[in-house]
Write an enzyme that holds these catalytic residues in place. Structure first.
Site, PDB file in Angstrom:
ATOM      1  N   TYR A 102       0.818  -1.210   0.000  1.00  0.00           N
ATOM      2  CA  TYR A 102       0.000   0.000   0.000  1.00  0.00           C
ATOM      3  C   TYR A 102       0.855   1.265   0.000  1.00  0.00           C
ATOM      4  O   TYR A 102       2.024   1.240   0.378  1.00  0.00           O
ATOM      5  CB  TYR A 102      -1.019   0.019   1.136  1.00  0.00           C
ATOM      6  N   HIS A 146       7.428   1.114   2.361  1.00  0.00           N
ATOM      7  CA  HIS A 146       6.694   1.791   1.300  1.00  0.00           C
ATOM      8  C   HIS A 146       7.536   1.970   0.044  1.00  0.00           C
ATOM      9  O   HIS A 146       8.756   1.982   0.105  1.00  0.00           O
ATOM     10  CB  HIS A 146       6.219   3.151   1.791  1.00  0.00           C
TER      11      HIS A 146
END
Ligand SMILES: *[C@@H]1O[C@H](CO)[C@@H](O)[C@H](O)[C@H]1NC(C)=O
Length: 328
Positions: free
Chosen positions: A256, A304
């Site tokens: 995500y 990330h």
């Protein structure tokens, strides 16, 4: 014959010719209308899509941007748009798996019995100029003196626990929106919009509870059970919006997007002009938070897609779609 008069005559001749063509040669009316729409009418009646001097983001004609930006994806959950496709729901459930067997429809109904369920910020028009500052947590804010510049925006969005107190000259005084998830939440004043970033259904149950009876005390670990925040100003990012950002902007890399990147995307969707502060490394290439000592081994972002997100932010800046303030 004066210039104006000549122009009038030419116009009448052209108009007659057009009418003749349409009637005698049976050019379909739609073709004629199409021609008129694209040239004359459009130029004469063209209205600016927003009232900002510099740019109107959603109306940008940049191809790279238009390929990615989808104005029809609502960033916030509302009573009228809460439905989720099975595939997005399944993906969302895998992000931070919990044993919650709760029924999505019922969770949403309960949420909107506590916070407002109306559509927000779908108000773009030629008289609106909404400027937004997205303030990340990077150490590059230290010594920047961006405070007054940041406060000069209509919306100032901050994330998680990022403090203002003690850093005002660099980060400003104002916070209109604070984006948080249960495990990163802090108490807010009653003017600030709480924007929940939900990584799981339990997070939506938590915000419902934290703004009412306080019955949920743990998510992944112990969290604030009774949150001080104005429930009439609370909102929840749409899981389908998170999916869109990941799929369309980040090409499904990693699980995500980072909170900072999501907040930037949220701003792109609800503002006409966006300025970005406190993203990326400082002048020495180190990545850390402006309000914390840097851990000794800490170098880059953890899980990330920092690299790709960083590239996209630079691209947005180079294409003059956002203003990026790097502090150096
Ligand atoms: C969830 O709740 C709604 C409304 O109460 C109901 O119609 C639906 O069948 C439920 N779904 C599941 C999967 O249990």
């Amino acid at each position: 014959m004066g210039y104006c008069k000549r122009k009038k005559v030419i116009f009448i001749v052209l108009l007659s010719a057009a009418i003749f063509t349409v009637t005698m040669l049976k050019v379909p009316y739609s073709h004629f209308k199409h021609l008129m729409n694209n040239s004359l009418v459009d130029n004469l009646l063209h209205e600016e899509p927003c009232a900002c001097a510099e740019r109107c983001l959603a109306a940008s004609d940049d191809d790279w941007f238009s390929e990615r930006f989808r104005d029809d994806v609502h960033p916030l959950l509302s009573l009228s748009n809460s439905e989720l496709s099975d595939s997005i729901f399944k993906w969302w459930q895998t992000l931070q798996s919990t044993r919650s067997k709760a029924n999505y429809t019922e969770v949403i109904q309960k949420l909107f019995s506590v916070i407002p369920g109306e559509d927000r910020y779908r108000d773009a028009d030629s008289s609106r100029c909404r400027t937004c500052a997205v303030v990340g947590n990077s150490g590059n804010l230290l010594g920047s003196f961006y405070g007054p510049l940041i406060d000069n925006h209509d919306f100032v969005m901050r994330m998680n626990k990022a403090p203002v107190e003690g850093f005002e000259k660099d980060v400003g005084y104002k916070t209109t929106h604070r984006i948080m998830y249960p495990e990163s939440a802090i108490h807010l004043d009653s003017d600030t919009h709480l924007v929940l970033l939900p990584f799981k259904l339990l997070d939506i149950q938590w915000v419902t509870s934290a703004l009412s009876d306080g019955s949920i005390k743990r998510t992944r670990f112990k969290v604030i059970d009774k949150l001080q925040a104005n429930k009439d100003k609370a909102m929840v990012l749409h899981p389908a919006f998170i999916y869109y950002v990941r799929a369309t902007w980040l090409h499904l890399r990693r699980s995500y997007p980072s909170t900072g990147f999501l907040v930037l995307m949220f701003a792109l969707h609800i503002c006409d002009e966006v300025s970005v502060f406190g993203f990326g490394a400082n002048g020495k290439g180190t990545w850390h938070h402006y309000f914390e000592e840097m851990p000794k081994k800490f170098k880059r972002t953890g899980q990330h897609p920092g690299g790709l997100e960083h590239q996209i932010i630079s691209e947005l800046h180079q294409r003059n779609l956002i203003d990026l303030y790097t502090g150096w």
